[in-house]
Write a protein that holds these residues in place. Structure first.
Motif, mmCIF file in Angstrom:
data_model
loop_
_atom_site.group_PDB
_atom_site.id
_atom_site.type_symbol
_atom_site.label_atom_id
_atom_site.label_comp_id
_atom_site.label_asym_id
_atom_site.label_seq_id
_atom_site.Cartn_x
_atom_site.Cartn_y
_atom_site.Cartn_z
ATOM 1 N N VAL A 162 133.228 56.232 -55.743
ATOM 2 C CA VAL A 162 132.759 57.045 -54.628
ATOM 3 C C VAL A 162 132.807 56.236 -53.334
ATOM 4 O O VAL A 162 132.284 55.122 -53.269
ATOM 5 C CB VAL A 162 131.313 57.537 -54.859
ATOM 6 C CG1 VAL A 162 130.857 58.405 -53.690
ATOM 7 C CG2 VAL A 162 131.214 58.310 -56.169
ATOM 8 N N GLU A 163 133.447 56.788 -52.331
ATOM 9 C CA GLU A 163 133.503 56.157 -51.013
ATOM 10 C C GLU A 163 132.074 55.950 -50.497
ATOM 11 O O GLU A 163 131.275 56.881 -50.457
ATOM 12 C CB GLU A 163 134.284 57.060 -50.070
ATOM 13 C CG GLU A 163 134.460 56.528 -48.665
ATOM 14 C CD GLU A 163 135.162 57.540 -47.778
ATOM 15 O OE1 GLU A 163 135.887 57.117 -46.867
ATOM 16 O OE2 GLU A 163 134.977 58.764 -48.003
ATOM 17 N N ASP A 164 131.750 54.696 -50.109
ATOM 18 C CA ASP A 164 130.387 54.397 -49.660
ATOM 19 C C ASP A 164 130.412 53.114 -48.837
ATOM 20 O O ASP A 164 130.602 52.020 -49.373
ATOM 21 C CB ASP A 164 129.449 54.237 -50.854
ATOM 22 C CG ASP A 164 127.981 54.206 -50.451
ATOM 23 O OD1 ASP A 164 127.689 53.751 -49.328
ATOM 24 O OD2 ASP A 164 127.133 54.617 -51.262
ATOM 25 N N ASP A 165 130.205 53.234 -47.538
ATOM 26 C CA ASP A 165 130.299 52.089 -46.632
ATOM 27 C C ASP A 165 129.180 51.080 -46.815
ATOM 28 O O ASP A 165 129.236 49.982 -46.248
ATOM 29 C CB ASP A 165 130.295 52.574 -45.173
ATOM 30 C CG ASP A 165 131.579 53.303 -44.809
ATOM 31 O OD1 ASP A 165 132.589 53.078 -45.504
ATOM 32 O OD2 ASP A 165 131.560 54.099 -43.848
ATOM 33 N N THR A 166 128.152 51.413 -47.586
ATOM 34 C CA THR A 166 127.052 50.467 -47.781
ATOM 35 C C THR A 166 127.390 49.398 -48.816
ATOM 36 O O THR A 166 126.609 48.459 -49.007
ATOM 37 C CB THR A 166 125.767 51.201 -48.217
ATOM 38 O OG1 THR A 166 125.969 51.782 -49.512
ATOM 39 C CG2 THR A 166 125.391 52.279 -47.212
ATOM 40 N N TYR A 167 128.546 49.532 -49.492
ATOM 41 C CA TYR A 167 128.959 48.553 -50.498
ATOM 42 C C TYR A 167 130.159 47.757 -49.996
ATOM 43 O O TYR A 167 130.953 48.258 -49.192
ATOM 44 C CB TYR A 167 129.337 49.259 -51.797
ATOM 45 C CG TYR A 167 128.161 49.856 -52.528
ATOM 46 C CD1 TYR A 167 127.403 49.091 -53.416
ATOM 47 C CD2 TYR A 167 127.802 51.188 -52.325
ATOM 48 C CE1 TYR A 167 126.322 49.645 -54.084
ATOM 49 C CE2 TYR A 167 126.723 51.752 -52.987
ATOM 50 C CZ TYR A 167 125.990 50.970 -53.871
ATOM 51 O OH TYR A 167 124.917 51.522 -54.524
ATOM 52 N N PRO A 168 130.326 46.517 -50.461
ATOM 53 C CA PRO A 168 131.495 45.718 -50.080
ATOM 54 C C PRO A 168 132.787 46.452 -50.427
ATOM 55 O O PRO A 168 132.930 47.017 -51.512
ATOM 56 C CB PRO A 168 131.341 44.450 -50.934
ATOM 57 C CG PRO A 168 129.879 44.348 -51.205
ATOM 58 C CD PRO A 168 129.401 45.776 -51.341
ATOM 59 N N GLY A 169 133.698 46.466 -49.489
ATOM 60 C CA GLY A 169 134.958 47.159 -49.701
ATOM 61 C C GLY A 169 134.876 48.653 -49.479
ATOM 62 O O GLY A 169 135.884 49.351 -49.568
#
Length: 211
Positions: A83-90
């Motif tokens: 799932v696309e999620d900017d809070t995780y690395p990458g």
């Protein structure tokens, strides 16, 4: 379904054969056909998105999602859910893998949840077993006793009547789709549904955490 230009790539080669053998538990005809259809996607990855509109899933709206068939054997198919999620690395949450297993009593769905270091989340290996033979395209997995005990322990009382569903078309079917869905028997308003375009393989993502 939106087109994700950055993700498009030639279809990935299957990682391994998923055809059942005499060593695998026998299944009713409808479940055998479902297993064959699910297996036909081995090695492939597909882009998808949330198609339900439950306000409880507002954080999932508009995010790119990927289903990747990462492991196939005669008795188990592992599908990583990214799932696309900017809070995780990458920019991706790679914590979830769906495990579909052949058993003596039918099919089983489990959710393998991991942290970035590969360790298991406190909520992992929950799911359910089929209680009916379903159809060649659709199988339902009502919550099992292990999962109920886990949810009770963690205070997740809303999840005690979960029913997970998978819908799949054969890889060669025109307009093939793959769908993952969650409903609840005690809450007719609950619907979480993600649909993937299984007619258009994309480049496989990195492995899910712990895999």
């Amino acid at each position: 379904m939106r087109t994700y230009a950055l993700l498009l790539a030639p279809a990935a080669l299957a990682l391994s054969s998923c055809a059942s053998t005499s060593d695998a538990p026998a299944l009713p005809a409808s479940q055998e056909a479902f297993w064959d259809a699910l297996s036909s996607h081995c090695g492939n990855a597909y882009a998808g998105e949330l198609t339900s509109s439950d306000e409880r899933d507002a954080d999932w709206q508009g995010k790119i999602m990927i289903a990747h068939w990462t492991e196939c054997s005669d008795t188990r198919i592992a599908i990583a859910f990214h799932v696309e999620d900017d809070t995780y690395p990458g920019g991706w949450n790679r914590s979830r893998t769906w495990l579909v297993t052949r058993t003596e009593d039918g099919l089983r769905l489990k959710h393998d949840h991991r942290h970035e270091d590969g360790s298991e989340d406190v909520l992992t290996q929950y799911g359910g077993d089929t209680l009916s033979t379903g159809t060649a395209r659709v199988q339902d997995f009502p919550v099992d006793a292990y999962s109920i005990a886990l949810f009770e322990r963690e205070g997740l009382t809303a999840s005690l009547t979960n029913v997970w569903r998978m819908e799949v078309d054969d890889v060669d079917a025109p307009g093939a789709r793959f769908t993952y869905q969650l409903t609840r028997r005690n809450d007719p308003t609950r619907l979480f549904r993600v649909e993937f375009d299984a007619s258009d393989p994309i480049e496989p993502p990195p492995p899910a955490w712990g895999w």
